[in-house]
Enzyme design. Sequence first.
Site, PDB file in Angstrom:
ATOM      1  N   GLU A 119       0.852  -1.205   0.000  1.00  0.00           N
ATOM      2  CA  GLU A 119       0.000   0.000   0.000  1.00  0.00           C
ATOM      3  C   GLU A 119       0.881   1.246   0.000  1.00  0.00           C
ATOM      4  OE1 GLU A 119      -4.198  -0.485   1.967  1.00  0.00           O
ATOM      5  OE2 GLU A 119      -2.717  -1.317   3.318  1.00  0.00           O
ATOM      6  N   HIS A 237      -9.531   9.457   1.654  1.00  0.00           N
ATOM      7  CA  HIS A 237      -9.019   8.321   0.889  1.00  0.00           C
ATOM      8  C   HIS A 237      -9.195   8.642  -0.589  1.00  0.00           C
ATOM      9  CE1 HIS A 237      -8.313   4.312  -0.616  1.00  0.00           C
ATOM     10  NE2 HIS A 237      -8.000   3.894   0.598  1.00  0.00           N
ATOM     11  N   ARG A 283      -1.336   9.123   0.799  1.00  0.00           N
ATOM     12  CA  ARG A 283      -2.723   9.472   0.468  1.00  0.00           C
ATOM     13  C   ARG A 283      -3.002  10.961   0.331  1.00  0.00           C
ATOM     14  NH1 ARG A 283      -5.844   5.349   4.383  1.00  0.00           N
ATOM     15  NH2 ARG A 283      -5.104   3.583   3.189  1.00  0.00           N
ATOM     16  N   HIS A 344     -12.091   9.805   5.271  1.00  0.00           N
ATOM     17  CA  HIS A 344     -11.804   8.404   5.598  1.00  0.00           C
ATOM     18  C   HIS A 344     -11.322   8.185   7.022  1.00  0.00           C
ATOM     19  CE1 HIS A 344     -10.569   4.299   4.803  1.00  0.00           C
ATOM     20  NE2 HIS A 344      -9.314   4.559   5.114  1.00  0.00           N
ATOM     21  N   ARG A 379      -1.929   9.648   8.227  1.00  0.00           N
ATOM     22  CA  ARG A 379      -1.724   8.244   8.613  1.00  0.00           C
ATOM     23  C   ARG A 379      -1.292   7.400   7.418  1.00  0.00           C
ATOM     24  NH1 ARG A 379      -4.875   3.553   8.241  1.00  0.00           N
ATOM     25  NH2 ARG A 379      -6.651   4.738   7.466  1.00  0.00           N
TER      26      ARG A 379
HETATM   27  P1  FAD Z   1     -14.549   1.446  14.986  1.00  0.00           P
HETATM   28  O1  FAD Z   1     -14.201   0.159  14.369  1.00  0.00           O
HETATM   29  O2  FAD Z   1     -15.033   2.530  14.096  1.00  0.00           O
HETATM   30  O3  FAD Z   1     -15.666   1.146  16.070  1.00  0.00           O
HETATM   31  C1  FAD Z   1     -16.280   2.202  16.775  1.00  0.00           C
HETATM   32  C2  FAD Z   1     -17.204   1.597  17.803  1.00  0.00           C
HETATM   33  O4  FAD Z   1     -17.645   2.610  18.685  1.00  0.00           O
HETATM   34  C3  FAD Z   1     -18.462   0.955  17.241  1.00  0.00           C
HETATM   35  O5  FAD Z   1     -18.730  -0.210  17.960  1.00  0.00           O
HETATM   36  C4  FAD Z   1     -19.544   2.004  17.536  1.00  0.00           C
HETATM   37  O6  FAD Z   1     -20.836   1.467  17.701  1.00  0.00           O
HETATM   38  C5  FAD Z   1     -19.043   2.526  18.848  1.00  0.00           C
HETATM   39  N1  FAD Z   1     -19.516   3.845  19.218  1.00  0.00           N
HETATM   40  C6  FAD Z   1     -19.219   5.041  18.669  1.00  0.00           C
HETATM   41  N2  FAD Z   1     -19.816   6.026  19.353  1.00  0.00           N
HETATM   42  C7  FAD Z   1     -20.497   5.443  20.358  1.00  0.00           C
HETATM   43  C8  FAD Z   1     -21.322   5.917  21.393  1.00  0.00           C
HETATM   44  N3  FAD Z   1     -21.579   7.223  21.567  1.00  0.00           N
HETATM   45  N4  FAD Z   1     -21.875   5.031  22.245  1.00  0.00           N
HETATM   46  C9  FAD Z   1     -21.677   3.703  22.102  1.00  0.00           C
HETATM   47  N5  FAD Z   1     -20.885   3.206  21.137  1.00  0.00           N
HETATM   48  C10 FAD Z   1     -20.315   4.056  20.283  1.00  0.00           C
HETATM   49  N6  FAD Z   1      -7.292   0.782   8.683  1.00  0.00           N
HETATM   50  C11 FAD Z   1      -6.284  -0.098   8.539  1.00  0.00           C
HETATM   51  O7  FAD Z   1      -5.356  -0.116   9.337  1.00  0.00           O
HETATM   52  N7  FAD Z   1      -6.297  -0.991   7.512  1.00  0.00           N
HETATM   53  C12 FAD Z   1      -7.302  -1.033   6.598  1.00  0.00           C
HETATM   54  O8  FAD Z   1      -7.294  -1.859   5.707  1.00  0.00           O
HETATM   55  C13 FAD Z   1      -8.354  -0.102   6.720  1.00  0.00           C
HETATM   56  N8  FAD Z   1      -9.356  -0.070   5.810  1.00  0.00           N
HETATM   57  C14 FAD Z   1     -10.433   0.749   6.036  1.00  0.00           C
HETATM   58  C15 FAD Z   1     -11.507   0.710   5.168  1.00  0.00           C
HETATM   59  C16 FAD Z   1     -12.643   1.469   5.432  1.00  0.00           C
HETATM   60  C17 FAD Z   1     -13.821   1.410   4.493  1.00  0.00           C
HETATM   61  C18 FAD Z   1     -12.676   2.296   6.564  1.00  0.00           C
HETATM   62  C19 FAD Z   1     -13.890   3.118   6.868  1.00  0.00           C
HETATM   63  C20 FAD Z   1     -11.582   2.381   7.409  1.00  0.00           C
HETATM   64  C21 FAD Z   1     -10.455   1.611   7.147  1.00  0.00           C
HETATM   65  N9  FAD Z   1      -9.347   1.659   7.984  1.00  0.00           N
HETATM   66  C22 FAD Z   1      -8.322   0.780   7.812  1.00  0.00           C
HETATM   67  C23 FAD Z   1      -9.376   2.457   9.205  1.00  0.00           C
HETATM   68  C24 FAD Z   1      -9.726   1.515  10.362  1.00  0.00           C
HETATM   69  O9  FAD Z   1     -10.656   0.564   9.914  1.00  0.00           O
HETATM   70  C25 FAD Z   1     -10.303   2.248  11.544  1.00  0.00           C
HETATM   71  O10 FAD Z   1      -9.491   3.331  11.880  1.00  0.00           O
HETATM   72  C26 FAD Z   1     -10.397   1.321  12.733  1.00  0.00           C
HETATM   73  O11 FAD Z   1     -11.114   0.172  12.388  1.00  0.00           O
HETATM   74  C27 FAD Z   1     -11.045   2.018  13.900  1.00  0.00           C
HETATM   75  O12 FAD Z   1     -11.300   1.058  14.888  1.00  0.00           O
HETATM   76  P2  FAD Z   1     -11.919   1.514  16.254  1.00  0.00           P
HETATM   77  O13 FAD Z   1     -12.019   0.290  17.095  1.00  0.00           O
HETATM   78  O14 FAD Z   1     -11.181   2.667  16.790  1.00  0.00           O
HETATM   79  O15 FAD Z   1     -13.377   2.060  15.866  1.00  0.00           O
HETATM   80  C1  SIN Z   2      -7.504   0.605   2.137  1.00  0.00           C
HETATM   81  O1  SIN Z   2      -7.625  -0.617   2.091  1.00  0.00           O
HETATM   82  O2  SIN Z   2      -7.237   1.313   1.164  1.00  0.00           O
HETATM   83  C2  SIN Z   2      -7.676   1.284   3.445  1.00  0.00           C
HETATM   84  C3  SIN Z   2      -6.474   1.063   4.221  1.00  0.00           C
HETATM   85  C4  SIN Z   2      -6.372   2.013   5.373  1.00  0.00           C
HETATM   86  O3  SIN Z   2      -7.186   2.922   5.516  1.00  0.00           O
HETATM   87  O4  SIN Z   2      -5.415   1.851   6.123  1.00  0.00           O
END
Ligand code: FAD
Ligand code: SIN
Length: 526
Positions: A119, A237, A283, A344, A379
């Site tokens: 990537e 993104h 990015r 993103h 990032r």
């Molecule tokens: P999240 O997975 O977003 O979870 C948030 C949680 O908080 C959920 O359970 C939600 O219900 C809860 N929540 C929020 N507010 C409240 C509230 N007020 N009360 C109760 N619950 C609440 N990163 C990578 O490293 N590699 C990748 O390949 C990658 N691909 C991605 C692709 C996409 C489409 C997206 C959107 C992001 C991607 N990212 C990637 C970024 C990465 O996925 C996220 O930064 C990461 O998953 C965030 O994880 P998290 O546990 O912090 O939050």
């Molecule tokens: C992607 O798969 O392009 C998302 C990866 C990331 O947000 O880290």
Amino acid sequence: MSKTQHYQYDVIIIGSGAAGLSLALQLPEHTRIALICKDTLTEGSTYYAQGGVAAVFDKNDSVEAHKEDTLITGDHLSQPEVVSFVVEQAVSCIEWLQREGVMFTEDTAEKGHLHLTQEAGHSHRRVVHAADATGRAVSTTLAQLVKNRQNIDLFSHHLAIDLIKDKNAPRCIGAYVYNTINNQTHTFAAKAVVLATGGASRVYLYSTNPSVSSGDGIAMAWRAGCRVANLEFNQFHPTCLYHPHAHSLLLTEAIRGEGGVLRLPNGEPFLDKFDSRLELAPRDIVARAIDHEMKRLGCAHVYLDISHKPAAFIRKSFPNLYQRCLELGLDMTRQALPVVPAAHYTCGGVMTDLHGQTDLPGLYAIGEVAHTGLHGANRMASNSLLECLVFARAAARHIIAQPNVQETMTIASWDESQVSVAHENIMISHNWEELRRIMWNYVGIVRSHQRLKQAHDRIAILKQEVHDYYARFYIHPDLIELRNLVTVADLMVRCAMSRKENLGLHYNIDLVDARKGDAGDTILRP
Ligand code: FAD
Ligand code: SIN
């Protein structure tokens, strides 16, 4: 109107993405945990992650190179000690996930080795993945484990409204949480409260994120008195599918990593005009280049093309995206896909230390909600899931090490005595739409002093309206989220207005570029 219940736990984890689930599983089985999420257990950015998790497994790669790439991609704003802390734990985090049962794609050429994809920003193949749906593999596996744990009570469809502080000491002791099924507000008390609420990209009109990414954790921590930092760095993104029936479907950067080319509508590649790393430039650079070309040509999108690669390779590498695109009438083995950038990732957030501790004792923030110092001004791909895993483990260790004082906390019930039923909700839907449009148009990929000032002034009005409404009427989920979105939007704009040079994701036509390594964090204090 609502009947309050009081719950008492050792630890409350708000959020069930990679950060929250990993933390819950790494606390000892005698710890009584409430795992709270506002939708279903797996709904969050984690589930939709595609590319993978960055970790050094290639024998020609090195941890030093991973650190260096992270620093370069972050435009030298990342904190080197945090980068080391995270990157050095990457392999052990992947091994932990494997032990928990996450199945990553193996290398068919080298038996017993994980397949590594490429990537942007990475100088080596370094991204461990489960085909093109890594997040789904992580999320569903960890969610299933959590469901089987006796010590973890799950509260899905529970929306945290605000944190509760001790009246006599600066300490977080719980949260008010709204049950979105029966509309009751409960109090949760605990010795440790963890925000794992994800990012805030839904503050923008177009985003790759699911709707839960409304910045609730950032807003709650801010209201509770915590510092936030670097919120001007919202990552766009470069490649989301441009299609009326695809809800900002991300087309993973691994497509470019595996040879995909960005093209103008006339078929010409164009990234050579912007950066020698071409499609694999970080990015911020690629998204800005696309934005520039779209504005220059007046076109609605550019194209991402991998159709020159063998069809079997494309289908094997990107089985889910291939299928999804086919359903939308697009065959990526034969044609270029129309793409646009979309919001993103929230690089800034609630300031924490290496244990995930915030400024408020008893309150932790892990995952995308946090500003740890890892990402700097931009990032690097696949460093986010890694950060979730590393800081979940760090927070678990810190929570476990705290003295086990038995105390029953008395906290006041949710008070609705001063509010009444709202007879119309048009203010909420209108302000929701207006806020996201303001952010998209004025605080987007390219900014200016004037646009930021316009955003600032308009958001101030929206904020006041939402505040007044919140004080007068019964709460409900849209209002709670709008209150948070407007708070975070305001913080983002204030961060953007404070930055005096262009750096990473922050690009303002009225500023000059920062000198390498000269810039500092933008820190806001409540
Ligand atoms: P999240 O997975 O977003 O979870 C948030 C949680 O908080 C959920 O359970 C939600 O219900 C809860 N929540 C929020 N507010 C409240 C509230 N007020 N009360 C109760 N619950 C609440 N990163 C990578 O490293 N590699 C990748 O390949 C990658 N691909 C991605 C692709 C996409 C489409 C997206 C959107 C992001 C991607 N990212 C990637 C970024 C990465 O996925 C996220 O930064 C990461 O998953 C965030 O994880 P998290 O546990 O912090 O939050
Ligand atoms: C992607 O798969 O392009 C998302 C990866 C990331 O947000 O880290």
